[in-house]
Scaffold this motif. Sequence first.
Motif, PDB file in Angstrom:
ATOM      1  N   MET A 137       0.759  -1.219  -0.058  1.00  0.00           N
ATOM      2  CA  MET A 137       0.007  -0.052   0.034  1.00  0.00           C
ATOM      3  C   MET A 137       0.928   1.191   0.036  1.00  0.00           C
ATOM      4  SD  MET A 137      -1.668   0.603   3.735  1.00  0.00           S
ATOM      5  CE  MET A 137      -0.528   0.789   5.403  1.00  0.00           C
ATOM      6  N   THR A 138       2.083   1.178   0.144  1.00  0.00           N
ATOM      7  CA  THR A 138       3.125   2.381   0.149  1.00  0.00           C
ATOM      8  C   THR A 138       3.812   2.541  -1.096  1.00  0.00           C
ATOM      9  OG1 THR A 138       4.693   1.264   1.129  1.00  0.00           O
ATOM     10  CG2 THR A 138       3.432   2.229   2.807  1.00  0.00           C
ATOM     11  N   ASP A 139       3.667   1.378  -2.037  1.00  0.00           N
ATOM     12  CA  ASP A 139       3.935   1.749  -3.370  1.00  0.00           C
ATOM     13  C   ASP A 139       3.072   2.897  -4.288  1.00  0.00           C
ATOM     14  OD1 ASP A 139       4.984   1.596  -6.004  1.00  0.00           O
ATOM     15  OD2 ASP A 139       4.682  -0.506  -6.196  1.00  0.00           O
ATOM     16  N   ILE A 140       3.786   4.121  -4.238  1.00  0.00           N
ATOM     17  CA  ILE A 140       3.133   5.122  -5.001  1.00  0.00           C
ATOM     18  C   ILE A 140       2.828   5.094  -6.346  1.00  0.00           C
ATOM     19  CG2 ILE A 140       3.899   7.044  -3.274  1.00  0.00           C
ATOM     20  CD1 ILE A 140       5.828   7.876  -5.523  1.00  0.00           C
ATOM     21  N   ARG A 141       3.543   4.147  -7.078  1.00  0.00           N
ATOM     22  CA  ARG A 141       3.285   3.685  -8.296  1.00  0.00           C
ATOM     23  C   ARG A 141       1.832   3.082  -8.467  1.00  0.00           C
ATOM     24  NH1 ARG A 141       8.796   1.451  -9.049  1.00  0.00           N
ATOM     25  NH2 ARG A 141       7.927   0.410  -7.231  1.00  0.00           N
ATOM     26  N   HIS A 150       2.692  15.366  -0.029  1.00  0.00           N
ATOM     27  CA  HIS A 150       3.722  15.190   0.941  1.00  0.00           C
ATOM     28  C   HIS A 150       3.113  14.046   1.897  1.00  0.00           C
ATOM     29  CE1 HIS A 150       4.904  19.420   0.441  1.00  0.00           C
ATOM     30  NE2 HIS A 150       3.677  19.581  -0.148  1.00  0.00           N
ATOM     31  N   VAL A 151       4.192  13.050   2.280  1.00  0.00           N
ATOM     32  CA  VAL A 151       3.875  11.975   3.062  1.00  0.00           C
ATOM     33  C   VAL A 151       3.734  12.498   4.405  1.00  0.00           C
ATOM     34  CG1 VAL A 151       4.673   9.764   3.875  1.00  0.00           C
ATOM     35  CG2 VAL A 151       5.066  10.284   1.242  1.00  0.00           C
ATOM     36  N   VAL A 152       2.717  12.243   5.118  1.00  0.00           N
ATOM     37  CA  VAL A 152       2.288  12.924   6.425  1.00  0.00           C
ATOM     38  C   VAL A 152       2.283  11.835   7.364  1.00  0.00           C
ATOM     39  CG1 VAL A 152       1.283  14.971   5.604  1.00  0.00           C
ATOM     40  CG2 VAL A 152      -0.182  12.984   6.042  1.00  0.00           C
ATOM     41  N   GLU A 153       2.093  10.363   6.997  1.00  0.00           N
ATOM     42  CA  GLU A 153       2.068   9.368   8.035  1.00  0.00           C
ATOM     43  C   GLU A 153       2.338   8.121   7.348  1.00  0.00           C
ATOM     44  OE1 GLU A 153      -0.817   7.577  11.640  1.00  0.00           O
ATOM     45  OE2 GLU A 153      -1.666   9.009  10.198  1.00  0.00           O
ATOM     46  N   VAL A 154       3.283   7.377   8.037  1.00  0.00           N
ATOM     47  CA  VAL A 154       3.671   6.039   7.474  1.00  0.00           C
ATOM     48  C   VAL A 154       3.741   4.973   8.664  1.00  0.00           C
ATOM     49  CG1 VAL A 154       5.343   4.690   6.169  1.00  0.00           C
ATOM     50  CG2 VAL A 154       4.799   7.032   5.469  1.00  0.00           C
ATOM     51  N   ASP A 155       3.223   3.967   8.782  1.00  0.00           N
ATOM     52  CA  ASP A 155       3.388   2.756   9.290  1.00  0.00           C
ATOM     53  C   ASP A 155       3.289   1.709   8.381  1.00  0.00           C
ATOM     54  OD1 ASP A 155       3.164   0.569  11.026  1.00  0.00           O
ATOM     55  OD2 ASP A 155       2.211   1.437  12.619  1.00  0.00           O
ATOM     56  N   GLU A 156       4.490   1.117   7.870  1.00  0.00           N
ATOM     57  CA  GLU A 156       4.189   0.183   6.918  1.00  0.00           C
ATOM     58  C   GLU A 156       3.225  -0.965   7.262  1.00  0.00           C
ATOM     59  OE1 GLU A 156       6.269  -0.732   3.796  1.00  0.00           O
ATOM     60  OE2 GLU A 156       7.559   1.046   4.000  1.00  0.00           O
ATOM     61  N   GLN A 157       3.181  -1.210   8.319  1.00  0.00           N
ATOM     62  CA  GLN A 157       1.988  -2.495   8.542  1.00  0.00           C
ATOM     63  C   GLN A 157       0.427  -1.942   8.834  1.00  0.00           C
ATOM     64  OE1 GLN A 157       2.914  -5.459   8.224  1.00  0.00           O
ATOM     65  NE2 GLN A 157       4.853  -4.562   7.517  1.00  0.00           N
ATOM     66  N   ARG A 158       0.385  -0.587   8.867  1.00  0.00           N
ATOM     67  CA  ARG A 158      -0.975   0.003   9.305  1.00  0.00           C
ATOM     68  C   ARG A 158      -1.403   1.071   8.521  1.00  0.00           C
ATOM     69  NH1 ARG A 158      -2.852   3.209  13.005  1.00  0.00           N
ATOM     70  NH2 ARG A 158      -1.117   4.322  13.390  1.00  0.00           N
ATOM     71  N   VAL A 159      -0.552   1.989   8.046  1.00  0.00           N
ATOM     72  CA  VAL A 159      -1.191   3.384   7.629  1.00  0.00           C
ATOM     73  C   VAL A 159      -0.069   4.029   6.761  1.00  0.00           C
ATOM     74  CG1 VAL A 159      -1.792   5.853   8.191  1.00  0.00           C
ATOM     75  CG2 VAL A 159      -2.244   3.981   9.630  1.00  0.00           C
ATOM     76  N   PHE A 160      -0.525   4.451   5.455  1.00  0.00           N
ATOM     77  CA  PHE A 160       0.132   5.274   4.585  1.00  0.00           C
ATOM     78  C   PHE A 160      -0.764   6.544   4.249  1.00  0.00           C
ATOM     79  CE2 PHE A 160       1.631   6.039  -0.004  1.00  0.00           C
ATOM     80  CZ  PHE A 160       2.737   6.788   0.373  1.00  0.00           C
ATOM     81  N   ALA A 161      -0.501   7.902   4.477  1.00  0.00           N
ATOM     82  CA  ALA A 161      -1.053   9.001   4.233  1.00  0.00           C
ATOM     83  C   ALA A 161      -0.225  10.168   3.525  1.00  0.00           C
ATOM     84  CB  ALA A 161      -1.780   9.515   5.646  1.00  0.00           C
ATOM     85  N   TRP A 162      -0.977  10.773   2.853  1.00  0.00           N
ATOM     86  CA  TRP A 162      -0.235  11.999   2.211  1.00  0.00           C
ATOM     87  C   TRP A 162      -1.198  13.159   1.915  1.00  0.00           C
ATOM     88  CZ3 TRP A 162      -1.711   7.430   0.167  1.00  0.00           C
ATOM     89  CH2 TRP A 162      -2.510   7.619  -1.234  1.00  0.00           C
ATOM     90  N   ASP A 198      13.050  15.011  -4.616  1.00  0.00           N
ATOM     91  CA  ASP A 198      13.929  15.545  -3.701  1.00  0.00           C
ATOM     92  C   ASP A 198      14.952  14.284  -3.332  1.00  0.00           C
ATOM     93  OD1 ASP A 198      12.742  18.025  -3.645  1.00  0.00           O
ATOM     94  OD2 ASP A 198      11.358  17.240  -1.972  1.00  0.00           O
ATOM     95  N   GLY A 199      15.028  13.439  -4.288  1.00  0.00           N
ATOM     96  CA  GLY A 199      16.109  12.276  -4.019  1.00  0.00           C
ATOM     97  C   GLY A 199      15.282  11.167  -3.040  1.00  0.00           C
ATOM     98  N   ALA A 200      14.183  11.228  -2.786  1.00  0.00           N
ATOM     99  CA  ALA A 200      13.420  10.434  -2.056  1.00  0.00           C
ATOM    100  C   ALA A 200      12.979   9.198  -2.929  1.00  0.00           C
ATOM    101  CB  ALA A 200      11.932  10.872  -1.512  1.00  0.00           C
ATOM    102  N   ASP A 201      13.209   7.678  -2.386  1.00  0.00           N
ATOM    103  CA  ASP A 201      12.796   6.667  -3.070  1.00  0.00           C
ATOM    104  C   ASP A 201      11.735   5.617  -2.468  1.00  0.00           C
ATOM    105  OD1 ASP A 201      14.463   5.614  -1.004  1.00  0.00           O
ATOM    106  OD2 ASP A 201      15.721   4.665  -2.426  1.00  0.00           O
ATOM    107  N   ARG A 202      11.333   6.180  -1.235  1.00  0.00           N
ATOM    108  CA  ARG A 202      10.458   5.485  -0.286  1.00  0.00           C
ATOM    109  C   ARG A 202       9.622   6.148   0.611  1.00  0.00           C
ATOM    110  NH1 ARG A 202      13.098   3.419   4.485  1.00  0.00           N
ATOM    111  NH2 ARG A 202      14.911   4.572   4.635  1.00  0.00           N
ATOM    112  N   PRO A 203       8.334   5.806   0.983  1.00  0.00           N
ATOM    113  CA  PRO A 203       7.618   6.714   1.900  1.00  0.00           C
ATOM    114  C   PRO A 203       8.225   6.932   3.097  1.00  0.00           C
ATOM    115  CG  PRO A 203       6.716   4.422   1.445  1.00  0.00           C
ATOM    116  CD  PRO A 203       7.827   4.623   0.529  1.00  0.00           C
ATOM    117  N   LEU A 204       8.864   8.017   3.585  1.00  0.00           N
ATOM    118  CA  LEU A 204       9.075   8.325   4.995  1.00  0.00           C
ATOM    119  C   LEU A 204       8.275   9.714   5.298  1.00  0.00           C
ATOM    120  CD1 LEU A 204      12.862   8.074   4.563  1.00  0.00           C
ATOM    121  CD2 LEU A 204      11.188   6.422   5.867  1.00  0.00           C
TER     122      LEU A 204
END
Length: 151
Positions: A1-5, A49-61, A21-27
Amino acid sequence: MTDIRLPARLSPELQRVAWLDGADRPLVGARFEGYNHHARLGEWRTVSHVVEVDEQRVFAWAVTDADGRYGEPTLDPAKPMASWRYELEAEGGGTRLRQSVLIGPGRSGVTLAMERWPDREEEVIAFRLKELRAGMEATLCGIKGFAEDSS
């Protein structure tokens, strides 16, 4: 769910995305641009803008209008055009994935439509919610298909 593509492969509106900005993953704090297409609104770019990430629970932007398509340009995630969120929750022997969106408080295509047709506000909002719901259902069904195929 964190794969933006992934949403860009499944959504009828979001066409492509790329990390900035050189990012390559959701932080938290990472940014990505999205390129959108809508039959009535044409094409536009957003910066999220990624505002919340918990790979096992939440991804928000939070999605911002970096180019000022709907008003003053902004990159302030506190004034997004929309805020999107995925949530995972264990359910029975599987996992439930929920997708949600909150429109505003920043300006968006909905803002322009309501300004143009103030007497049709309910109709404008109902139409956009119907479009968003259909896009979310397509995205969630696609993600489910990918998850079940990889099991």
